[in-house]
Write a protein that holds these residues in place. Structure first.
Motif, mmCIF file in Angstrom:
data_model
loop_
_atom_site.group_PDB
_atom_site.id
_atom_site.type_symbol
_atom_site.label_atom_id
_atom_site.label_comp_id
_atom_site.label_asym_id
_atom_site.label_seq_id
_atom_site.Cartn_x
_atom_site.Cartn_y
_atom_site.Cartn_z
ATOM 1 N N ASP A 207 -6.819 4.587 -7.002
ATOM 2 C CA ASP A 207 -6.095 5.828 -6.746
ATOM 3 C C ASP A 207 -6.172 6.745 -7.959
ATOM 4 O O ASP A 207 -6.503 7.927 -7.854
ATOM 5 C CB ASP A 207 -4.635 5.486 -6.432
ATOM 6 C CG ASP A 207 -3.885 6.668 -5.826
ATOM 7 O OD1 ASP A 207 -4.527 7.692 -5.553
ATOM 8 O OD2 ASP A 207 -2.666 6.545 -5.639
ATOM 9 N N LEU B 280 -0.532 4.726 11.582
ATOM 10 C CA LEU B 280 -0.860 3.613 10.702
ATOM 11 C C LEU B 280 -0.636 2.314 11.471
ATOM 12 O O LEU B 280 0.438 2.089 12.032
ATOM 13 C CB LEU B 280 0.014 3.629 9.446
ATOM 14 C CG LEU B 280 -0.217 4.775 8.460
ATOM 15 C CD1 LEU B 280 0.797 4.684 7.309
ATOM 16 C CD2 LEU B 280 -1.632 4.739 7.911
ATOM 17 N N LYS C 123 -1.822 -4.870 4.966
ATOM 18 C CA LYS C 123 -1.974 -3.445 4.760
ATOM 19 C C LYS C 123 -1.881 -2.702 6.085
ATOM 20 O O LYS C 123 -1.916 -3.300 7.159
ATOM 21 C CB LYS C 123 -3.318 -3.127 4.090
ATOM 22 C CG LYS C 123 -3.449 -3.657 2.672
ATOM 23 C CD LYS C 123 -4.753 -3.199 2.036
ATOM 24 C CE LYS C 123 -4.844 -3.684 0.596
ATOM 25 N NZ LYS C 123 -6.087 -3.219 -0.073
ATOM 26 N N LEU D 75 3.580 8.921 2.238
ATOM 27 C CA LEU D 75 2.915 7.685 1.829
ATOM 28 C C LEU D 75 1.529 8.010 1.282
ATOM 29 O O LEU D 75 0.790 8.791 1.864
ATOM 30 C CB LEU D 75 2.791 6.721 3.013
ATOM 31 C CG LEU D 75 4.060 6.515 3.852
ATOM 32 C CD1 LEU D 75 3.778 5.562 4.998
ATOM 33 C CD2 LEU D 75 5.217 6.013 2.990
ATOM 34 N N ARG D 76 1.156 7.385 0.170
ATOM 35 C CA ARG D 76 -0.166 7.602 -0.411
ATOM 36 C C ARG D 76 -1.207 6.799 0.367
ATOM 37 O O ARG D 76 -1.097 5.583 0.527
ATOM 38 C CB ARG D 76 -0.194 7.155 -1.870
ATOM 39 C CG ARG D 76 0.387 8.156 -2.840
ATOM 40 C CD ARG D 76 -0.469 9.391 -2.994
ATOM 41 N NE ARG D 76 -1.783 9.075 -3.506
ATOM 42 C CZ ARG D 76 -2.887 9.673 -3.135
ATOM 43 N NH1 ARG D 76 -2.859 10.620 -2.228
ATOM 44 N NH2 ARG D 76 -4.046 9.352 -3.663
ATOM 45 N N ILE D 77 -2.221 7.484 0.881
ATOM 46 C CA ILE D 77 -3.302 6.854 1.639
ATOM 47 C C ILE D 77 -4.559 6.836 0.779
ATOM 48 O O ILE D 77 -4.999 7.866 0.283
ATOM 49 C CB ILE D 77 -3.578 7.613 2.951
ATOM 50 C CG1 ILE D 77 -2.300 7.715 3.795
ATOM 51 C CG2 ILE D 77 -4.701 6.923 3.730
ATOM 52 C CD1 ILE D 77 -1.744 6.378 4.241
ATOM 53 N N GLN E 96 -6.091 3.662 4.009
ATOM 54 C CA GLN E 96 -5.156 2.541 4.034
ATOM 55 C C GLN E 96 -3.897 2.839 3.217
ATOM 56 O O GLN E 96 -3.953 3.606 2.244
ATOM 57 C CB GLN E 96 -5.796 1.270 3.474
ATOM 58 C CG GLN E 96 -6.952 0.720 4.295
ATOM 59 C CD GLN E 96 -7.489 -0.574 3.721
ATOM 60 O OE1 GLN E 96 -7.411 -0.831 2.516
ATOM 61 N NE2 GLN E 96 -8.021 -1.428 4.581
ATOM 62 N N TRP E 97 -2.820 2.236 3.641
ATOM 63 C CA TRP E 97 -1.577 2.234 2.881
ATOM 64 C C TRP E 97 -1.206 0.788 2.647
ATOM 65 O O TRP E 97 -1.177 -0.014 3.576
ATOM 66 C CB TRP E 97 -0.457 2.950 3.655
ATOM 67 C CG TRP E 97 0.876 2.917 2.962
ATOM 68 C CD1 TRP E 97 1.154 3.347 1.712
ATOM 69 C CD2 TRP E 97 2.110 2.437 3.502
ATOM 70 N NE1 TRP E 97 2.486 3.163 1.412
ATOM 71 C CE2 TRP E 97 3.105 2.606 2.496
ATOM 72 C CE3 TRP E 97 2.494 1.875 4.726
ATOM 73 C CZ2 TRP E 97 4.430 2.231 2.686
ATOM 74 C CZ3 TRP E 97 3.816 1.515 4.915
ATOM 75 C CH2 TRP E 97 4.772 1.697 3.907
ATOM 76 N N ASN F 2 3.363 1.667 -1.989
ATOM 77 C CA ASN F 2 3.374 2.894 -2.783
ATOM 78 C C ASN F 2 4.234 3.971 -2.165
ATOM 79 O O ASN F 2 4.796 3.788 -1.124
ATOM 80 C CB ASN F 2 1.942 3.422 -2.954
ATOM 81 C CG ASN F 2 1.193 3.513 -1.663
ATOM 82 O OD1 ASN F 2 1.694 3.170 -0.597
ATOM 83 N ND2 ASN F 2 -0.032 3.950 -1.760
#
Length: 214
Positions: free
Chosen positions: A54, A154, A160, A203-205, A209-210, A214
């Motif tokens: 990231d 998601l 994940k 949410l950070r992708i 994927q998440w 995070n």
């Protein structure tokens, strides 16, 4: 009597998070007004064996934006030192007269720009001017840094969650929301806006994927 004119020099400090682009733009604008060189500094506290995909993506974007604006991108390892010490050391090395940092309630940089960090920096910088820029929250920042949002889901697979457009929104292992893809990336990196436990969340992708943390 001859007046000695001191050359101005601007340094922008960016940390892990989506606000680097705004700070680089602000630093570039200030440098142009002052007819001064500028550089962008990020302090790396990770160990040599650590890899954060990231953060690496952010740094690639920062470096490109910095170079496009005519600046120089710098990475300094902290090696256990306080961030303030690393910043001041780099500023003195470069003859910097103006330092820009950002402050936001939703940025990890906020832990630096509150309390002891600012005090440490002010005590060390001497005659260098310090600019603390209020950067926007995610909701206000999206237009500048992300593409228009698109509906997405998601789907939990293993430990994940993966983005999908064919999941069932009412499935217990799915999260419904809107995906905002980052500009300047060839991957599905960005922010996924949803509601969790009654509260709006971003949410950070990373690569579609998440990781659920995070």
């Amino acid at each position: 009597m001859t007046t000695i004119k001191h050359q101005e020099s601007v340094m922008v400090c960016v940390h892990y998070g989506p606000h680097g682009q705004r700070l680089i733009q602000r630093g570039s604008q200030l440098a142009k007004l002052l007819a001064a060189p500028f550089c962008v500094l990020t302090v790396d506290a990770s160990k040599d064996s650590e890899y954060n995909e990231d953060k690496e993506q952010y740094m690639k974007v920062w470096e490109r934006l910095c170079q496009e604006a005519g600046g120089e991108f710098l990475i300094r390892k902290s090696n256990g030192r306080k961030p303030a010490d690393v910043i001041v050391g780099a500023a003195r090395e470069r003859g910097v007269t103006q330092i820009i940092i950002g402050q936001s309630g939703q940025s990890r940089w906020s832990s630096f720009t509150k309390g002891s960090f600012v005090n440490d920096l002010v005590e060390r910088i001497g005659l260098i001017d310090l600019h603390i820029v209020a950067v926007q929250r995610y909701a206000d920042l999206l237009e500048e840094t992300h593409e228009n949002g698109v509906p997405a889901i998601l789907v939990k697979r293993g430990d994940k969650y993966e983005m999908s457009d064919d999941g069932e929104a009412d499935d217990a292992d799915t999260i419904e929301g809107v995906f905002f893809r980052e500009l300047h990336t060839d991957f599905n990196n960005g922010l996924f806006k949803t509601v969790l436990k009654g509260e709006p969340q971003y949410l950070r992708i990373i690569h579609g994927q998440w990781n659920g943390l995070n």
